[in-house]
Design a protein around this motif. Structure first.
Motif, PDB file in Angstrom:
ATOM      1  N   ILE A 144       0.819  -1.219   0.000  1.00  0.00           N
ATOM      2  CA  ILE A 144       0.000   0.000   0.000  1.00  0.00           C
ATOM      3  C   ILE A 144       0.853   1.270   0.000  1.00  0.00           C
ATOM      4  CG2 ILE A 144      -1.579   1.385   1.402  1.00  0.00           C
ATOM      5  CD1 ILE A 144      -3.159  -1.103   2.004  1.00  0.00           C
ATOM      6  N   PRO A 145       1.893   1.385   0.834  1.00  0.00           N
ATOM      7  CA  PRO A 145       2.704   2.610   0.795  1.00  0.00           C
ATOM      8  C   PRO A 145       3.293   2.874  -0.605  1.00  0.00           C
ATOM      9  CG  PRO A 145       3.172   1.402   2.796  1.00  0.00           C
ATOM     10  CD  PRO A 145       2.313   0.506   1.951  1.00  0.00           C
ATOM     11  N   GLU A 201       0.466   4.070  -2.853  1.00  0.00           N
ATOM     12  CA  GLU A 201       0.101   5.458  -2.552  1.00  0.00           C
ATOM     13  C   GLU A 201       1.080   6.434  -3.193  1.00  0.00           C
ATOM     14  OE1 GLU A 201       0.025   5.259   1.720  1.00  0.00           O
ATOM     15  OE2 GLU A 201      -2.171   5.338   1.753  1.00  0.00           O
ATOM     16  N   ARG A 202       2.371   6.102  -3.131  1.00  0.00           N
ATOM     17  CA  ARG A 202       3.377   6.980  -3.740  1.00  0.00           C
ATOM     18  C   ARG A 202       3.213   7.022  -5.254  1.00  0.00           C
ATOM     19  NH1 ARG A 202       6.792   4.407  -0.021  1.00  0.00           N
ATOM     20  NH2 ARG A 202       7.636   3.061  -1.681  1.00  0.00           N
ATOM     21  N   ASN A 235      -1.675  12.142  -6.076  1.00  0.00           N
ATOM     22  CA  ASN A 235      -2.959  12.855  -6.126  1.00  0.00           C
ATOM     23  C   ASN A 235      -3.568  12.860  -7.518  1.00  0.00           C
ATOM     24  OD1 ASN A 235      -1.178  14.537  -7.386  1.00  0.00           O
ATOM     25  ND2 ASN A 235      -1.660  16.374  -6.183  1.00  0.00           N
ATOM     26  N   TYR A 240      -6.249   1.059   1.655  1.00  0.00           N
ATOM     27  CA  TYR A 240      -5.776   2.199   0.866  1.00  0.00           C
ATOM     28  C   TYR A 240      -6.875   3.260   0.840  1.00  0.00           C
ATOM     29  CZ  TYR A 240      -4.307   5.029  -3.144  1.00  0.00           C
ATOM     30  OH  TYR A 240      -3.964   6.066  -3.968  1.00  0.00           O
ATOM     31  N   ASP A 241      -6.689   4.335   1.604  1.00  0.00           N
ATOM     32  CA  ASP A 241      -7.678   5.409   1.667  1.00  0.00           C
ATOM     33  C   ASP A 241      -7.331   6.485   0.636  1.00  0.00           C
ATOM     34  OD1 ASP A 241      -9.622   7.197   2.224  1.00  0.00           O
ATOM     35  OD2 ASP A 241      -8.931   7.708   4.241  1.00  0.00           O
ATOM     36  N   PHE A 242      -7.808   6.297  -0.562  1.00  0.00           N
ATOM     37  CA  PHE A 242      -7.562   7.253  -1.658  1.00  0.00           C
ATOM     38  C   PHE A 242      -8.438   8.495  -1.528  1.00  0.00           C
ATOM     39  CE2 PHE A 242     -10.374   3.777  -2.738  1.00  0.00           C
ATOM     40  CZ  PHE A 242     -11.558   4.439  -2.984  1.00  0.00           C
ATOM     41  N   TYR A 276     -10.147   0.329  -0.866  1.00  0.00           N
ATOM     42  CA  TYR A 276     -10.464   1.035   0.372  1.00  0.00           C
ATOM     43  C   TYR A 276     -10.598   0.062   1.541  1.00  0.00           C
ATOM     44  CZ  TYR A 276     -12.682   4.270   3.631  1.00  0.00           C
ATOM     45  OH  TYR A 276     -12.962   5.039   4.734  1.00  0.00           O
TER      46      TYR A 276
END
Length: 326
Positions: free
Chosen positions: A215-216, A219-220, A224, A244-246, A240
């Motif tokens: 997940i980290p 996310e990277r 955004n 993973y909280d997008f 989610y």
């Protein structure tokens, strides 16, 4: 250039005329015989008329035979043309497949670090409402050309199932510039019915990282960026739920399924008897949209291949269905 219908129509017409002449000639024979009692000149006239009809009828039959031979030759050439087109189409698809495979292989792959952070599951109901965005006519096409397309493969369709593969491709100017892809250990056996669809087996995921451990890195990679997907909500719920909280980033979500439903008419069997009924697609599956937008799909139901196909469908949707500034 004559078509098969033209040849068949000419043959039918000639045959009908020839038969009609022969029928009339036969009918005139007794007339000729009777008139011969009263007038020799009338008898000669009818004989000439009958002979002319027979000669013309025979000539028409010869011409009919010639048209039949032309039709046979036309059908042979048409079959050759169709076969040539089929071979060219197969060769084109083979080239496209090779190009797409090379493209996938040559997209720089992001490094995936394995994290031992303890990440908790989320309740899907806490994800909140995800509102899809749609392009707006008059906007520049370039406004929608940078995004990340994401796709997952799972052990089943219910959100209680597990993720076995995730892929994401970053696009800039509709060009793929980097990819994130890995098989995942679902920590449970993969059901045969799931493997039958995505061709992912227990042996393939043995020793692979779990979803939470990557997940980290995910996310990277996504950052955004706006997200694009086919039936995107399916992927988002799994992402989610498993940590993973997008939603903590302000971004736009584009679903090719949602856009297709707004722009393309799906087949409705209830309207089969309506002569004016028109539809675009049989359904809104990714494979159907690929066919409609002439997108060559490789490795269907594998995450990276589906990402590539979805991105191409998304681009062609924008170009064909919206009036966007180039």
């Amino acid at each position: 250039m004559n078509t098969k219908y033209d040849y068949e129509n000419k043959i039918k017409q000639l045959s009908s005329i020839a038969i009609s002449l022969f029928v009339v000639a036969v009918f005139l024979l007794p007339v000729c015989y009777i008139t011969g009692w009263f007038s020799k000149s009338a008898e000669i006239f009818f004989i000439i008329l009958i002979v002319s009809m027979v000669v013309i009828g025979i000539a028409l039959l010869f011409r009919e035979s010639a048209y039949k031979k032309e039709l046979e030759l036309f059908e042979v050439k048409e079959l050759q043309r169709i076969n040539t087109m089929r071979i060219e189409q197969e060769e084109r698809k083979a080239r496209e497949r090779t190009e797409l495979i090379n493209l996938l292989n040559n997209i720089p792959k992001a490094d995936i670090d394995i994290s031992d952070n303890k990440i908790k599951n989320n309740a899907v109901k806490d994800m909140g409402e995800i509102k899809y965005s749609r392009p707006r006519n008059g906007q520049p096409l370039s406004k929608y050309s940078s995004f990340v397309v994401v796709d997952i493969e799972t052990t089943g369709i219910k959100v209680t199932e597990k993720i076995v593969e995730i892929s994401a491709i970053r696009y800039d100017g509709f060009k793929p510039i980097s990819a994130f892809t890995t098989l995942l250990d679902p920590e449970k056996p993969i059901p045969p019915e799931a493997s039958k669809i995505n061709n992912i087996t227990d042996d393939m995921v043995d020793g692979k990282p779990t979803f939470k451990s990557i997940i980290p890195s995910l996310e990277r990679f996504i950052g955004n960026s706006n997200l694009v997907g086919q039936n995107l909500m399916f992927d988002l719920k799994f992402l989610y739920k498993y940590g993973y909280d997008f939603t903590c980033v302000d971004r736009k979500y584009y679903d090719t399924l949602d856009i297709a439903k707004s722009k393309l008419t799906k087949y409705d069997y209830r309207k089969d008897n309506d002569p004016d009924y028109y539809y675009d697609v049989d359904d809104y599956k990714l494979s159907t949209l690929c066919e409609y937008y002439n997108v060559h799909q490789i490795n269907a139901h594998r995450a990276l291949g589906d990402c590539l196909a979805t991105a191409q469908v998304f681009e062609r949707m924008l170009r064909q269905e919206y009036n966007l500034k180039r």
